[in-house]
Write an enzyme that holds these catalytic residues in place. Sequence first.
Site, PDB file in Angstrom:
ATOM      1  N   LYS A   1       0.842  -1.209   0.000  1.00  0.00           N
ATOM      2  CA  LYS A   1       0.000   0.000   0.000  1.00  0.00           C
ATOM      3  C   LYS A   1       0.880   1.264   0.000  1.00  0.00           C
ATOM      4  CE  LYS A   1      -3.498  -2.625  -0.156  1.00  0.00           C
ATOM      5  NZ  LYS A   1      -4.827  -2.878   0.340  1.00  0.00           N
TER       6      LYS A   1
HETATM    7  C1  LIG Z   1      -5.856  -3.932   0.716  1.00  0.00           C
HETATM    8  C2  LIG Z   1      -7.310  -3.714   0.698  1.00  0.00           C
HETATM    9  C3  LIG Z   1      -8.147  -4.097   1.760  1.00  0.00           C
HETATM   10  C4  LIG Z   1      -7.704  -4.948   2.912  1.00  0.00           C
HETATM   11  O1  LIG Z   1      -6.602  -4.545   3.588  1.00  0.00           O
HETATM   12  P1  LIG Z   1      -5.688  -5.599   4.378  1.00  0.00           P
HETATM   13  O2  LIG Z   1      -4.820  -4.721   5.208  1.00  0.00           O
HETATM   14  O3  LIG Z   1      -4.938  -6.377   3.361  1.00  0.00           O
HETATM   15  O4  LIG Z   1      -6.590  -6.439   5.201  1.00  0.00           O
HETATM   16  C5  LIG Z   1      -9.488  -3.764   1.697  1.00  0.00           C
HETATM   17  N1  LIG Z   1     -10.001  -3.105   0.658  1.00  0.00           N
HETATM   18  C6  LIG Z   1      -9.241  -2.743  -0.391  1.00  0.00           C
HETATM   19  C7  LIG Z   1      -9.884  -1.993  -1.518  1.00  0.00           C
HETATM   20  C8  LIG Z   1      -7.883  -3.038  -0.413  1.00  0.00           C
HETATM   21  O5  LIG Z   1      -7.137  -2.706  -1.475  1.00  0.00           O
END
Ligand SMILES: *Cc1c(COP(=O)(O)O)cnc(C)c1O
Length: 365
Positions: A182
């Site tokens: 991210k």
């Molecule tokens: C990455 C992501 C999540 C979940 O996040 P995690 O930290 O991996 O649990 C939820 N929604 C979207 C759109 C994402 O890209």
Amino acid sequence: MKKIPIAQPVIIGNELKYVRDCVRSTWISHGKYIDEFEKGFAKFCETKYATTVVNGTAALHLLLAAMEIGKGDEVIMPSLTFVATANAASYLGAKPVFVDVEYDTWNIDPTKIEKKITTKTKAIIAVHLYGHPADIDPINALGEKYGIPVLEDACEAHGALYKRKKVGSLSKAAIFSFYGNKIITTGEGGIITSNNKKLIERAIYLKSHAMNKKRKYYHKEIGYNYRMTNLQAAIGLAQLENISKLIATKRKNARTYNMHLERIDGILLPSEKEWAESVFWMYSIILKKLRLKDKLARYLSEKGIETRPFFEPMHKLPMYKTKESLRNTEFLSTNGISLPSGVLLTSDQIYYISQEIKKFAKKYI
Ligand SMILES: *Cc1c(COP(=O)(O)O)cnc(C)c1O
């Protein structure tokens, strides 16, 4: 051959210094970095409050739980999203209800929401897909009209702007992820942002076993253990110190890609609406000629370039399958592909990737 990766964490600041401080002081579970990171992230999002959790999925689960969403309720969301958005509603016995996305922003289409609203609808979640904010004003207007809270899944859009306002501050509450790919990372991690004190207080209470404040080990309802560690928050704080730099680089890389790719017929580039500032979490393209995506992925892979397919439509997955057809979602999912988007990408690499796409286009498009 080592491939040009789709994404990678960028650790260039005080991460080690802060983590060392945690380890030396033995404050590895709880500690001051959690508070500093939460305050810093709330400030960054222009919200009053933020509370950290173990990951983005837990952030969504906790937020929906704090809003008393449960069995028999419906939660509206785009079909083109990561599965966690839908799963979080399902964990509580609620039903995700899917809406088609816009052809250009790839985000939930505000004009298609109203007909999905029923008496059971308890929330609308806008997802800011791949870094571009969803058009939230008309969604908030619908929310107000029907008395339904609007939420943001901002897991892919830390720092993106909607009409000069930060995502995370545009609705009743928002959630972010800090997974390794991210915009900023804590390894695993997540956060809820909001201006609603009561909601955040309830989330804080539920994320720590729903422990009674005055009477320790007395619990009158079922809570969770969703707390982030001080070690993770230490990394998060250091990451946050560099976030503007990281976003500026992502935006610059997107401009470079656009410059190289804009004159290729048959390829749609990511849009950026006049009211938006995207953070281009993933730089993605759409191949207008149907079903060439896998071929392009294989071609680029042979050239040492990693790619990523778009998300599968939620309404096509076995556990959420519906009979309806959501045209844009299906088209984009079939024909969308993300290119290497890491901050460490060099302009030479972007040039190389673009040249290979040009060669592919000449041959097959
Ligand atoms: C990455 C992501 C999540 C979940 O996040 P995690 O930290 O991996 O649990 C939820 N929604 C979207 C759109 C994402 O890209």
